[in-house]
Design an enzyme around this catalytic site. Sequence first.
Site, PDB file in Angstrom:
ATOM      1  N   GLU A   1       0.879  -1.178   0.000  1.00 18.47           N
ATOM      2  CA  GLU A   1       0.000   0.000   0.000  1.00 18.47           C
ATOM      3  C   GLU A   1       0.908   1.216   0.000  1.00 18.47           C
ATOM      4  O   GLU A   1       1.541   1.545   1.003  1.00 18.47           O
ATOM      5  CB  GLU A   1      -0.903   0.005   1.233  1.00 18.47           C
TER       6      GLU A   1
HETATM    7  O1  0X9 Z   1      -8.904  -3.463   0.062  1.00 24.19           O
HETATM    8  C1  0X9 Z   1      -8.033  -3.866  -0.704  1.00 24.19           C
HETATM    9  O2  0X9 Z   1      -8.270  -4.561  -1.672  1.00 24.19           O
HETATM   10  C2  0X9 Z   1      -6.606  -3.446  -0.463  1.00 24.19           C
HETATM   11  N1  0X9 Z   1      -6.581  -2.114   0.022  1.00 24.19           N
HETATM   12  S1  0X9 Z   1      -6.987  -0.842  -0.901  1.00 24.19           S
HETATM   13  O3  0X9 Z   1      -7.090   0.314  -0.066  1.00 24.19           O
HETATM   14  N2  0X9 Z   1      -5.829  -0.580  -1.923  1.00 24.19           N
HETATM   15  O4  0X9 Z   1      -8.152  -1.152  -1.629  1.00 24.19           O
HETATM   16  C3  0X9 Z   1      -5.915  -4.297   0.561  1.00 24.19           C
HETATM   17  C4  0X9 Z   1      -6.405  -5.657   0.864  1.00 24.19           C
HETATM   18  C5  0X9 Z   1      -5.736  -6.331   2.008  1.00 24.19           C
HETATM   19  N3  0X9 Z   1      -5.878  -5.611   3.207  1.00 24.19           N
HETATM   20  C6  0X9 Z   1      -6.442  -6.058   4.358  1.00 24.19           C
HETATM   21  N4  0X9 Z   1      -6.716  -7.321   4.579  1.00 24.19           N
HETATM   22  N5  0X9 Z   1      -6.684  -5.172   5.255  1.00 24.19           N
HETATM   23 ZN    ZN Z   2      -6.274  -1.108  -3.831  1.00 30.13          ZN
END
Ligand code: 0X9
Ligand code: ZN
Length: 793
Positions: free
Chosen positions: A493
Amino acid sequence: MRADGSAGQACYESVQSRRAQGIDQREVTSTVDGLIQARLAPRDGAEGDWDIAVFDKATGKVVAASSALRSRELAESFVKKNQQLIVQACRYSGSARAVTVGLDFLALTPQGTPTGVAEQPQRAEVVRVETPERTDKSKLLALGLDVTEKGDETGIEVVLADDADRKTLRDSGLRSTVINPDLSTTSREDAAKDREYAATTQTSGLPSGRTSYRHLYEYEFELKELARKNPKLVKAFTLNHPSIEGRDVLGVEIATDVANIADGKPVNVTMGVHHAREWPASEHAIEWAYELVNGYQNDPAIKSLVGKTRNIIVPIVNVDGFSISREAEPKGDFSRFDYEMKRKNCKADDSPSQFRTGICKANPAGRERGIDPNRNYPTFWGGNGASPNWNSDTFRGSGPFSEPETRNIRDLVSKRQVTNLVTLHTYGNLILRPPGVAATRAPLDEPVLKALGDKMASRNGYRSIPSWGLYDTTGTTEDWSFWSTGGLGYTFEINTAGFHPTYQNAVVAEYTGTAPAAGAGKGGNRAAFLDMLGSAADPAAHATLIGSAPRGYELKLHKTFQTPTSPVLQPDGSTKPPIYVTDTLDSTFSSTGGRFAWSVNPSTRPYVAGRYGREPQGPPQASVPLANPAGVPAENTQYPGNPVSESMPFTVKGLPEVDNGRFEVVVQWANTDTDWDLYVYNAAGELVTSSAAGGTNSERATLFDPPPGNYTAVMVNYDQVDPANPDDWGNGRIEFASPIPPTYGTREAYTLTCTNRIGRLVGIADVYADRGQTVDVGEVCTNSARANKQRRR
Ligand code: 0X9
Ligand code: ZN
């Protein structure tokens, strides 16, 4: 349109002379205020590579363009009624002398919707929601708000797009503070800063020297130019599934003797933009491609690593979404028609019928249309941490792998030995490793995953944590790729300022490791990606098959297995049984004769291999009481800004006397309308855990594998019903528990086959290989191989 020779140039760069080689043009006048779509299709079955660009005739500025690898192109953008346009088709390469051009004009209302009046945009803001306990996180996630990845143990940033979102959060009772009161202003300011930076900067410190966010057509053209200029090192390719709007998805492979994809080297995959608005993700990915190409020529260390690996880079997985976000008017208000902030893909099949119409760039559902590609992978699909609702930003889709974006990655990862995978996102300065769901427990590979994640984090200054550490997500990329193939997978991220903050900060500084990036002076993402490449080149990080086979014989590794999704949550809150998803992994090694070494993933899927844990080396520590000092501190809603509180020291012991798998600090009081908050610090003064719920009469703060030493519990008097007659806390104690031992599941084998030069099967064997292991499969191309291998079990 037709052309006798090829132009071999960027069609979108400028309006060429009509007589120039490889160019054909038409002039058209827009019939609408709205959109133009210019498509190319091959003619008479002749493929070749043609590109297209649409220019404003008056200014010569490019309006829309497309430059994929074949002659299937879609250039789309906004036009004004009566605008004079030049449509230019360019023959880049190949033998197709003609191509079919289709033009469509689509009228739009001023609000950017083809059918009706858009609601008034409202103020969009970012707030930090306090979620000190996992239950608070679940509560927050259930609200269906746009939750970012920027957060920590006690809170997380959330986008509130409008008053309805504000009301939803208010009604939840969760506490929040404003981080950015007006995202729209920030978005416009960032766009202005980007223009200024590009206008005043010749070349950046990036491998390509780039100074601004690329358009989709620039990514496409640059990838094929990298391949054209470095034919032995770089190959550009089209992924199997075109997008919903019909765009090709492109990648490059970079390796010494790149055409020989079955040379048995480990495969390192880097990709970006599952999420449309996360532009830095694709910038970092394409810069990594330049890094490898430049480094191969100028940097012996990179040359050596590239020589040992194969690198696949797919900068933009979600091409439809990206194109729409990138070409949109910058609004940054997160309203339904703020296409700049679109996250998902363009699928409309799952929407209610009134929203199933229109093209993605102009449709009544606006940016709410589509499926979240990073919730569509099958692992844990359908569980908490994704939405079953069509208009949610985390909509999981109609079924696992229902989308072309995820199928493309599936095909890639299933057909190669992808030992390492990074999927790039914004934002939060995080390196996330599987699992995405806390209840899954860590895989047996946890120490390996953690060590590599931590190492990369030491370069970019991000936090390295398991994905679930922030909140649960299901159906994400590396949760599928890791648990199903054993390839080490991470989500990055990037940056902390937003989904696409200024180019200078989110791309240049963050990639090169210069101020103001968290990785300033540490190497930045460039160095983190090099660590990942180093891991790919390290046989200890995957498995290796060795043996011998005659020249021209092909070895194949095959595995088929089923994995259940989560029980599938329904919109009404009920649950349906899990879906069993069949995965088939098939990879090929082409023998050059004699001894070989083939870098592969472990044969046993992490999903069935077991779970990480620790055998207790002694009993847990006995419970320690936490005495409440005399008096009650004054009410304080500003902690730690306002330090007024009570501090209680306690000591955690360690081996050989005790072995603590975790401690919990527990406090209680009488009235659920009273609110005490609990924070726990280590001897260095770092916050290690906390618990700050509202509406309860207790707090419970947990720390796993606590290092022995002195700690301090801090109690903050957040709220009293009657401050004159305070409801003090009591019954404080520290409880200790043993570590949870590891569990071990089954082992799985690959089926290894050998076929001779005419394709006849001449050997077959079951092969077991663990991470770090080198397994000698001997003379697998003789019929006795199967018997040999089975004895080896
Ligand atoms: O939500 C997502 O797909 C990803 N974050 S974003 O803000 N870029 O959309 C990360 C996914 C993995 N994160 C967690 N399990 N918290
Ligand atoms: Zn994302």
